[in-house]
Motif scaffolding. Sequence first.
Motif, mmCIF file in Angstrom:
data_model
loop_
_atom_site.group_PDB
_atom_site.id
_atom_site.type_symbol
_atom_site.label_atom_id
_atom_site.label_comp_id
_atom_site.label_asym_id
_atom_site.label_seq_id
_atom_site.Cartn_x
_atom_site.Cartn_y
_atom_site.Cartn_z
ATOM 1 N N VAL A 8 1.864 64.141 155.229
ATOM 2 C CA VAL A 8 0.957 65.245 154.950
ATOM 3 C C VAL A 8 1.472 65.990 153.722
ATOM 4 N N ALA A 9 0.569 66.326 152.818
ATOM 5 C CA ALA A 9 0.956 67.011 151.591
ATOM 6 C C ALA A 9 1.414 68.437 151.895
ATOM 7 N N PRO A 10 2.306 68.969 151.067
ATOM 8 C CA PRO A 10 2.748 70.350 151.272
ATOM 9 C C PRO A 10 1.591 71.333 151.115
ATOM 10 N N GLU A 11 1.715 72.492 151.764
ATOM 11 C CA GLU A 11 0.643 73.491 151.759
ATOM 12 C C GLU A 11 0.304 73.990 150.362
ATOM 13 N N ALA A 16 -1.280 74.377 143.511
ATOM 14 C CA ALA A 16 -0.809 73.717 142.294
ATOM 15 C C ALA A 16 -1.957 72.997 141.592
ATOM 16 N N GLY A 17 -2.818 72.343 142.358
ATOM 17 C CA GLY A 17 -3.973 71.657 141.784
ATOM 18 C C GLY A 17 -4.905 72.615 141.078
ATOM 19 N N SER A 18 -5.112 73.787 141.657
ATOM 20 C CA SER A 18 -5.972 74.800 141.029
ATOM 21 C C SER A 18 -5.385 75.290 139.709
ATOM 22 N N ASP A 21 -5.912 72.563 137.161
ATOM 23 C CA ASP A 21 -7.322 72.538 136.750
ATOM 24 C C ASP A 21 -7.622 73.632 135.727
ATOM 25 N N LYS A 22 -7.096 74.837 135.960
ATOM 26 C CA LYS A 22 -7.310 75.947 135.023
ATOM 27 C C LYS A 22 -6.639 75.655 133.681
ATOM 28 N N ALA A 23 -5.449 75.072 133.721
ATOM 29 C CA ALA A 23 -4.753 74.728 132.477
ATOM 30 C C ALA A 23 -5.545 73.686 131.687
ATOM 31 N N ILE A 24 -6.092 72.703 132.376
ATOM 32 C CA ILE A 24 -6.916 71.689 131.712
ATOM 33 C C ILE A 24 -8.144 72.339 131.096
ATOM 34 N N GLU A 25 -8.811 73.168 131.866
ATOM 35 C CA GLU A 25 -9.994 73.880 131.379
ATOM 36 C C GLU A 25 -9.668 74.654 130.101
#
Length: 87
Positions: A8-11, A16-18, A21-25
């Motif tokens: 199971v992935a850490p909480e 971190a994904g968000s 995503d903002k950095a990519i944007e």
Amino acid sequence: MQLDPQGVAPEDLSHAGSVVDKAIEYMIEQKIAPISVASALLGGALGLMARSMRDEAIANVLRSALASVEAGELAEMRQGPPTGSEF
């Protein structure tokens, strides 16, 4: 952070994904070429993994990513987001 014994992935993975995503944007808004953005993110990810994981674990992550590409799991990303969704 590591996966728990049941895989199971850490909480904080969603957070971190968000952030990523903002950095990519932001980089796309700054007119940075998508290949440059992707290359920088991949290089950063590999550097982080090199500092925090054994080579065998890194190889497993990369094999998993390659298997996803070969299975066509990323093809739908090229088609863009569904109508009505953001980003």
